[in-house]
Write an enzyme that holds these catalytic residues in place. Structure first.
Site, short mmCIF file in Angstrom:
data_model
loop_
_atom_site.label_atom_id
_atom_site.label_comp_id
_atom_site.label_asym_id
_atom_site.label_seq_id
_atom_site.Cartn_x
_atom_site.Cartn_y
_atom_site.Cartn_z
N ASP A 165 2.85 -105.99 -60.80
CA ASP A 165 3.51 -104.99 -61.21
C ASP A 165 3.96 -103.98 -60.07
OD1 ASP A 165 1.29 -103.67 -60.39
OD2 ASP A 165 0.95 -102.75 -62.34
N HIS B 127 1.75 -110.52 -52.61
CA HIS B 127 0.73 -109.74 -53.53
C HIS B 127 -0.57 -109.67 -52.67
CE1 HIS B 127 -0.72 -108.94 -57.55
NE2 HIS B 127 -1.76 -109.68 -57.26
N HIS C 137 20.35 -103.36 -52.77
CA HIS C 137 19.72 -104.04 -53.97
C HIS C 137 18.49 -104.76 -53.47
CE1 HIS C 137 24.14 -106.05 -54.79
NE2 HIS C 137 23.73 -104.75 -55.31
N CYS D 35 0.51 -103.55 -56.77
CA CYS D 35 -1.00 -104.31 -56.68
C CYS D 35 -1.91 -103.95 -55.53
CB CYS D 35 -0.67 -105.83 -56.37
SG CYS D 35 0.23 -106.26 -54.92
#
Length: 208
Positions: free
Chosen positions: A13, A120, A201, A16
């Site tokens: 999310d 992650h 972006h 982590c």
């Protein structure tokens, strides 16, 4: 010392790193917002140490940025949290099997461990047996005289090497991403960063 090294999965999310730290330090996977505040306060309190050159952005901008739950943490945040908890943080990179130890220069007496797959962070723990409940996890290890954590270090490295053999990582130099805003495809972290800097972006999805 009996047991096995296990990877405790932390939700993906964007927080982590913080929730993995919360787990290995406090057995709590919901500490992200609290630890983001710790980091922002630490950085704001020492603008000379945490200068624009060090942070890559002005001090106040960084503090606002790190409080955003969508933003990822990395080396700066790990070094601050090692000092906050007074423990070393060993972060294993699956692709290279290298372990970067944060807080090592402080000679802390304990260490926790994370594992990183290129995108992650998850937590590493010592479990008494395969499938044992998380409440039995040991996540804090004594640092020995030789600055290692004894036999646990070998077990952790063997585990990381096993993850590498399974290719449980994302090769961030070669993976393909699509910008979620303009749908342009980019290859690797470098191109993604360049696109983000050029356009603002930051919403990328991996695709194969």
């Amino acid at each position: 010392m009996e047991g096995i090294i296990v990877r405790r999965v932390i939700p993906s999310d964007n927080s982590c790193l913080f929730n993995a730290i919360g787990y290995v330090m406090d057995h709590d996977k919901t500490k992200a917002s609290e630890l983001r505040e710790v980091i922002a306060a630490t950085v704001a309190s020492d603008p000379q140490k945490y200068s624009e050159a060090f942070l890559g952005k002005p001090n106040a901008d960084y503090c606002a940025w790190i409080l955003d739950s969508e933003k990822w943490g990395g080396a700066i945040e790990l070094s601050i949290l090692a000092d906050f908890y007074g423990r070393e943080i060993g972060a294993y990179d699956i692709q290279t099997t290298r372990c970067d130890v944060y807080g090592q220069d402080r000679k802390y007496s304990e260490r926790v461990m994370l594992i990183y797959d290129g995108l992650h962070y998850d937590a590493l723990a010592m479990s008494p047996f395969e499938g044992a409940p998380e409440e039995f996890d040991q996540t804090i290890f004594a640092v020995q005289r030789d600055r290692s954590i004894g036999p646990v270090e070998r077990l952790a490295l063997d585990f990381v090497k096993g993850q590498q053999r399974k290719r449980s990582y994302t090769d961030t130099s070669n993976f393909t991403l699509r910008c979620g805003v303009c749908q342009i495809g980019v290859i690797g972290q470098k191109e993604a960063v360049e696109h983000a800097q050029a356009t603002g972006h930051v919403n990328f999805q991996e695709y194969r």
